[in-house]
Design a protein around this motif. Sequence first.
Motif, PDB file in Angstrom:
ATOM      1  N   MET A   1       0.847  -1.169   0.000  1.00 48.62           N
ATOM      2  CA  MET A   1       0.000   0.000   0.000  1.00 48.62           C
ATOM      3  C   MET A   1       0.899   1.241   0.000  1.00 48.62           C
ATOM      4  N   PRO A   2       0.560   2.230  -0.794  1.00 46.09           N
ATOM      5  CA  PRO A   2       1.405   3.432  -0.890  1.00 46.09           C
ATOM      6  C   PRO A   2       1.285   4.347   0.336  1.00 46.09           C
ATOM      7  N   TYR A   3       2.413   4.899   0.724  1.00 44.45           N
ATOM      8  CA  TYR A   3       2.504   5.872   1.802  1.00 44.45           C
ATOM      9  C   TYR A   3       3.272   7.077   1.280  1.00 44.45           C
ATOM     10  N   SER A   4       2.901   8.256   1.731  1.00 44.49           N
ATOM     11  CA  SER A   4       3.544   9.469   1.217  1.00 44.49           C
ATOM     12  C   SER A   4       4.856   9.769   1.926  1.00 44.49           C
ATOM     13  N   ILE A   5       5.679  10.525   1.211  1.00 42.10           N
ATOM     14  CA  ILE A   5       6.881  11.138   1.779  1.00 42.10           C
ATOM     15  C   ILE A   5       6.884  12.586   1.291  1.00 42.10           C
ATOM     16  N   PRO A   6       7.616  13.475   1.940  1.00 42.53           N
ATOM     17  CA  PRO A   6       7.692  14.842   1.439  1.00 42.53           C
ATOM     18  C   PRO A   6       8.172  14.846  -0.016  1.00 42.53           C
ATOM     19  N   TYR A   7       7.516  15.642  -0.844  1.00 48.36           N
ATOM     20  CA  TYR A   7       7.767  15.613  -2.285  1.00 48.36           C
ATOM     21  C   TYR A   7       9.223  15.917  -2.645  1.00 48.36           C
ATOM     22  N   GLU A   8       9.944  16.596  -1.780  1.00 41.62           N
ATOM     23  CA  GLU A   8      11.349  16.906  -2.055  1.00 41.62           C
ATOM     24  C   GLU A   8      12.216  15.641  -2.150  1.00 41.62           C
ATOM     25  N   TYR A   9      11.717  14.537  -1.614  1.00 40.52           N
ATOM     26  CA  TYR A   9      12.501  13.300  -1.583  1.00 40.52           C
ATOM     27  C   TYR A   9      12.110  12.313  -2.681  1.00 40.52           C
ATOM     28  N   ILE A  10      11.219  12.694  -3.560  1.00 38.84           N
ATOM     29  CA  ILE A  10      10.824  11.812  -4.656  1.00 38.84           C
ATOM     30  C   ILE A  10      12.052  11.489  -5.493  1.00 38.84           C
ATOM     31  N   ARG A  11      12.174  10.235  -5.866  1.00 36.15           N
ATOM     32  CA  ARG A  11      13.284   9.682  -6.668  1.00 36.15           C
ATOM     33  C   ARG A  11      14.609   9.591  -5.905  1.00 36.15           C
ATOM     34  N   ARG A  12      14.577   9.804  -4.617  1.00 31.02           N
ATOM     35  CA  ARG A  12      15.791   9.621  -3.822  1.00 31.02           C
ATOM     36  C   ARG A  12      15.732   8.258  -3.142  1.00 31.02           C
ATOM     37  N   LYS A  13      16.873   7.704  -2.885  1.00 26.36           N
ATOM     38  CA  LYS A  13      16.938   6.418  -2.209  1.00 26.36           C
ATOM     39  C   LYS A  13      16.699   6.638  -0.721  1.00 26.36           C
ATOM     40  N   VAL A  14      15.739   5.905  -0.184  1.00 30.89           N
ATOM     41  CA  VAL A  14      15.391   6.025   1.228  1.00 30.89           C
ATOM     42  C   VAL A  14      15.437   4.641   1.875  1.00 30.89           C
ATOM     43  N   ASP A  15      15.477   4.635   3.186  1.00 33.97           N
ATOM     44  CA  ASP A  15      15.361   3.403   3.960  1.00 33.97           C
ATOM     45  C   ASP A  15      13.987   3.388   4.597  1.00 33.97           C
ATOM     46  N   VAL A  16      13.402   2.202   4.679  1.00 34.81           N
ATOM     47  CA  VAL A  16      12.064   2.057   5.238  1.00 34.81           C
ATOM     48  C   VAL A  16      12.108   1.030   6.362  1.00 34.81           C
ATOM     49  N   ARG A  17      11.497   1.388   7.485  1.00 30.42           N
ATOM     50  CA  ARG A  17      11.367   0.454   8.604  1.00 30.42           C
ATOM     51  C   ARG A  17       9.877   0.141   8.759  1.00 30.42           C
ATOM     52  N   VAL A  18       9.563  -1.142   8.724  1.00 34.51           N
ATOM     53  CA  VAL A  18       8.171  -1.588   8.795  1.00 34.51           C
ATOM     54  C   VAL A  18       7.988  -2.412  10.062  1.00 34.51           C
TER      55      VAL A  18
END
Length: 91
Positions: A1-18
């Motif tokens: 399911m999609p979750y948002s991030i601040p638009y400034e970080y679109i296309r940047r590599k991020v880490d996700v903790r679930v």
Amino acid sequence: MPYSIPYEYIRRKVDVRVTDKTIEVFYNQNRIASHRRLYGRPGQYNTIVEHMPEDHQKNLEWNGDRFRRWAEQIGVNTYKAVDAILTSRRV
């Protein structure tokens, strides 16, 4: 399911903790977003308004109530048609 991030970080590599209850998104070890984890209905999503660009936030004003008020100004039959469309399925 999609979750948002601040638009400034679109296309940047991020880490996700679930976890069972939360989704956290990190950029350079800094948390940039946190969401309550969604379960259930397919297609569900979670967008935090502040994550959207300002221009996109203005689109939120376009909702069923706004369309019904517009239709009512035109006439009763337009209102009935628009209301039928909006209540026939989730928009």
